[in-house]
Write an enzyme that holds these catalytic residues in place. Structure first.
Site, mmCIF file in Angstrom:
data_model
loop_
_atom_site.group_PDB
_atom_site.id
_atom_site.type_symbol
_atom_site.label_atom_id
_atom_site.label_comp_id
_atom_site.label_asym_id
_atom_site.label_seq_id
_atom_site.Cartn_x
_atom_site.Cartn_y
_atom_site.Cartn_z
ATOM 1 N N LYS A 27 0.838 -1.209 0.000
ATOM 2 C CA LYS A 27 0.000 0.000 0.000
ATOM 3 C C LYS A 27 0.868 1.252 0.000
ATOM 4 C CE LYS A 27 -1.777 1.617 4.120
ATOM 5 N NZ LYS A 27 -1.456 3.027 4.378
ATOM 6 N N ASN A 28 1.831 1.276 0.927
ATOM 7 C CA ASN A 28 2.586 2.518 1.119
ATOM 8 C C ASN A 28 3.616 2.767 0.022
ATOM 9 O OD1 ASN A 28 1.027 3.038 3.308
ATOM 10 N ND2 ASN A 28 2.524 2.339 4.824
ATOM 11 N N CYS A 121 -6.529 8.521 9.129
ATOM 12 C CA CYS A 121 -6.956 7.858 10.370
ATOM 13 C C CYS A 121 -6.450 8.599 11.604
ATOM 14 C CB CYS A 121 -6.580 6.389 10.356
ATOM 15 S SG CYS A 121 -4.888 6.024 9.989
ATOM 16 N N ARG A 126 -1.086 15.212 13.003
ATOM 17 C CA ARG A 126 -0.021 14.931 12.039
ATOM 18 C C ARG A 126 0.104 16.111 11.089
ATOM 19 N NH1 ARG A 126 -1.710 9.248 9.854
ATOM 20 N NH2 ARG A 126 0.403 9.012 9.094
ATOM 21 N N ASP A 310 3.920 0.312 12.275
ATOM 22 C CA ASP A 310 2.712 -0.290 11.713
ATOM 23 C C ASP A 310 2.540 -1.760 12.115
ATOM 24 O OD1 ASP A 310 1.913 2.070 10.465
ATOM 25 O OD2 ASP A 310 3.228 1.705 8.764
ATOM 26 N N ARG A 403 -8.958 -0.250 4.284
ATOM 27 C CA ARG A 403 -8.082 0.770 3.699
ATOM 28 C C ARG A 403 -6.712 0.192 3.366
ATOM 29 N NH1 ARG A 403 -7.156 5.645 7.197
ATOM 30 N NH2 ARG A 403 -5.606 5.765 5.553
HETATM 31 N N1 EPU Z 1 7.783 11.274 13.870
HETATM 32 C C1 EPU Z 1 8.498 11.470 15.018
HETATM 33 N N2 EPU Z 1 9.806 11.258 14.984
HETATM 34 C C2 EPU Z 1 10.424 10.842 13.865
HETATM 35 C C3 EPU Z 1 9.703 10.643 12.707
HETATM 36 C C4 EPU Z 1 8.362 10.858 12.728
HETATM 37 O O1 EPU Z 1 7.957 11.837 16.046
HETATM 38 O O2 EPU Z 1 11.628 10.663 13.907
HETATM 39 C C5 EPU Z 1 6.371 11.489 13.909
HETATM 40 C C6 EPU Z 1 5.857 12.450 12.887
HETATM 41 O O3 EPU Z 1 5.778 13.766 13.389
HETATM 42 C C7 EPU Z 1 4.496 11.874 12.632
HETATM 43 C C8 EPU Z 1 4.717 10.377 12.813
HETATM 44 O O4 EPU Z 1 5.833 10.234 13.592
HETATM 45 O O5 EPU Z 1 3.579 12.322 13.579
HETATM 46 C C9 EPU Z 1 4.860 9.591 11.528
HETATM 47 O O6 EPU Z 1 5.708 10.237 10.657
HETATM 48 P P1 EPU Z 1 5.713 10.151 9.092
HETATM 49 O O7 EPU Z 1 5.667 11.538 8.570
HETATM 50 O O8 EPU Z 1 6.870 9.308 8.709
HETATM 51 O O9 EPU Z 1 4.361 9.400 8.726
HETATM 52 P P2 EPU Z 1 3.604 9.499 7.367
HETATM 53 O O10 EPU Z 1 4.568 9.741 6.285
HETATM 54 O O11 EPU Z 1 2.451 10.395 7.504
HETATM 55 C C10 EPU Z 1 3.806 6.949 6.715
HETATM 56 C C11 EPU Z 1 2.884 5.800 6.426
HETATM 57 C C12 EPU Z 1 2.189 5.368 7.702
HETATM 58 C C13 EPU Z 1 3.269 4.973 8.709
HETATM 59 C C14 EPU Z 1 4.257 6.121 8.917
HETATM 60 C C15 EPU Z 1 5.433 5.755 9.797
HETATM 61 C C16 EPU Z 1 2.249 6.103 4.133
HETATM 62 C C17 EPU Z 1 1.192 6.467 3.158
HETATM 63 N N3 EPU Z 1 1.923 6.200 5.425
HETATM 64 O O12 EPU Z 1 3.011 8.008 7.214
HETATM 65 O O13 EPU Z 1 1.411 4.239 7.385
HETATM 66 O O14 EPU Z 1 2.683 4.632 9.944
HETATM 67 O O15 EPU Z 1 4.791 6.534 7.655
HETATM 68 O O16 EPU Z 1 6.163 4.692 9.251
HETATM 69 O O17 EPU Z 1 3.328 5.712 3.753
HETATM 70 C C18 EPU Z 1 -0.262 2.624 7.720
HETATM 71 O O18 EPU Z 1 0.138 2.067 6.688
HETATM 72 O O19 EPU Z 1 -1.102 2.089 8.487
HETATM 73 C C19 EPU Z 1 0.260 3.950 8.056
HETATM 74 C C20 EPU Z 1 -0.331 4.740 8.950
#
Ligand code: EPU
Length: 422
Positions: A27-28, A121, A126, A310, A403
């Site tokens: 997915k990601n 979700c 975020r 995850d 999802r």
């Molecule tokens: N964060 C920290 N410290 C860090 C890095 C991130 O506190 O060093 C916080 C960020 O501020 C944020 C959260 O951790 O609140 C996640 O950060 P990130 O921006 O990496 O998340 P994202 O890019 O929005 C993707 C995946 C998520 C997965 C996260 C973390 C996609 C489409 N989504 O989200 O996937 O949990 O990375 O690996 O790639 C899922 O598949 O169920 C899902 C939620």
């Protein structure tokens, strides 16, 4: 009044899983790669696309802005030549966090973009600051980041960019903005998750010049344009991890196929610590019956290659079946331990130390009761708990599970689980 039918899962626990399943595409990885087709001059064919709600939502957004998309079985052909730069809304079926992934490619292609704040979700607040910061570093300007997200640029240009945090989708946006930017970009503190790597491999396959893939420093030499081509999305290590846990939980004998086992290196370490038995192959993993499961010292989530957030909730279910106290430390998200309250209803024992840390005490007998999904992965965790619970578990809110999991119940049924959607 029209009745609203919310699907639920009914699971009868206690069946050992056995057999073999094919893991779907990630997915990601598929989400950013679909967005990256906006950068291609010619049609792109993507294979191994998972059949999940988030992908359908992304396809719908792309079609709304003019992409010509043919979707058959697991293959998608996308032609984005007629796409118009329109406002991206987050209403109805377009409500998804991943819509932010359109920002980088739209900026690269049209030099401006406007979209609603992405939905998604419930994983705590975020923000999108890291995304905006990276694009600003490449020469974009924020017009609005209060009502909507609106940016413009005279032309993106390469630079030495230190990301403001290790963010998966912000790194992906920076990559998509940089591949056709003028000159050389270095992205430091880049996320290195397997899906970030897959996006880079896809972009290189259609003409981009990205090196350092899989590390936290990416070097991108901007190219004039990207062509079309064909690419197969990598197997979903998060879906695989979920099925592997299902096999261990039920003391089953299961082979998961279609993955790169090295995407799960830190997961295997924890699985060994807990006492699971498994054999890794080139593109598969064979999970075998095991003896008594034991607690782990600490399960600490962090960015790749550490233990993936995850798989934290799914693994916690396994820890309820392990002897002793295991500590969970969720370092990434606020609110990603909320599912423990649902597990408690089933009989799990835990102590909350603070919103990010909890101690799970095992082994506990779980019993089937009505429970609910909190997010994609917490939802999957509820299904896992139900597989070992005594009696019948009713899981509501399974729209979250849809999802991210491609036909979860059919795959579990194939392995012998008693699960049905009602
Ligand atoms: N964060 C920290 N410290 C860090 C890095 C991130 O506190 O060093 C916080 C960020 O501020 C944020 C959260 O951790 O609140 C996640 O950060 P990130 O921006 O990496 O998340 P994202 O890019 O929005 C993707 C995946 C998520 C997965 C996260 C973390 C996609 C489409 N989504 O989200 O996937 O949990 O990375 O690996 O790639 C899922 O598949 O169920 C899902 C939620």
């Amino acid at each position: 009044m029209k009745a609203i039918h919310m699907p639920k899962y009914i699971v009868k626990g206690g069946k050992k899983l056995h057999g073999s399943i094919q893991i779907s595409g990630s997915k990601n990885a598929a989400l950013p790669i679909l967005c990256a087709t906006l950068l291609a001059k010619k049609p792109v064919t993507l294979k191994n696309i998972p059949n999940i709600a988030d992908i359908h939502a992304m396809i719908s957004i792309l079609r709304t802005i003019g992409a010509d998309i043919e979707y058959r079985d697991k293959t998608i052909t996308v032609d984005t030549k007629n796409v118009k730069n329109q406002y991206i809304s987050n209403e109805g079926k377009h409500c998804m966090r991943a819509s932010i992934l359109l920002l980088g490619p739209l900026m690269a292609r049209f030099k401006k973009a406007k979209m609603a704040f992405p939905g998604g979700c419930i994983l705590g607040k975020r923000p999108v600051d890291t995304h905006l910061y990276a694009l600003e570093a490449l020469g974009a300007e924020v017009i609005d980041a209060k009502q909507d997200i609106e940016m413009k640029t005279d032309g993106l240009r390469g630079d030495d960019v230190v990301m403001s945090e290790l963010s998966v989708t912000a790194t992906e946006n920076a990559i998509m903005a940089a591949v056709t930017a003028r000159g050389k970009t270095i992205i430091r503190l880049a996320a290195a998750e397997p899906h970030v790597q897959d996006l880079c491999h896809f972009l290189n396959s259609i003409g981009a010049d990205i090196t350092g893939i899989g590390t936290h420093t990416l070097v991108i030499n901007g190219v004039n344009s990207l062509q079309g081509g064909e690419y197969a999305i990598t197997g979903d290590y998060l879906e695989a991890g979920t099925f592997i846990i299902a096999a261990v939980l039920t003391n089953g004998d299961v082979t998961v196929q279609g993955i790169d086992p090295h995407h799960l290196d830190s997961f295997w370490q924890k699985l060994s610590e807990v006492g699971a038995s498994y054999e890794l192959k080139d593109n598969a993993a064979h999970i075998k019956p095991h003896g008594t499961l034991k607690a782990v010292g600490q399960l600490r989530t962090a960015v790749h290659p550490s233990f993936p957030t995850d798989l934290q909730a799914p693994f916690a279910v396994l820890l309820t079946q392990a002897q002793g106290d295991s500590k969970i430390f969720e370092t990434l998200f606020d609110g990603r331990l909320n599912y423990l309250a649902e597990l408690e209803k089933m009989g799990a024992k835990f102590e909350m130390l603070n919103p990010h840390q909890a101690i799970i005490s095992g082994k506990t007998k779980l019993k089937g009761v009505p429970i609910s999904s909190w997010d994609i992965r917490a939802g999957a965790a509820m299904v896992l708990a139900a597989l070992v619970a005594k009696g019948e578990t009713e899981i509501s809110n399974i729209g979250f599970i849809d999802r991210g999991y491609d036909n979860l119940e059919a795959k579990l049924q194939k392995l012998g689980a008693e699960i049905e959607r009602v």
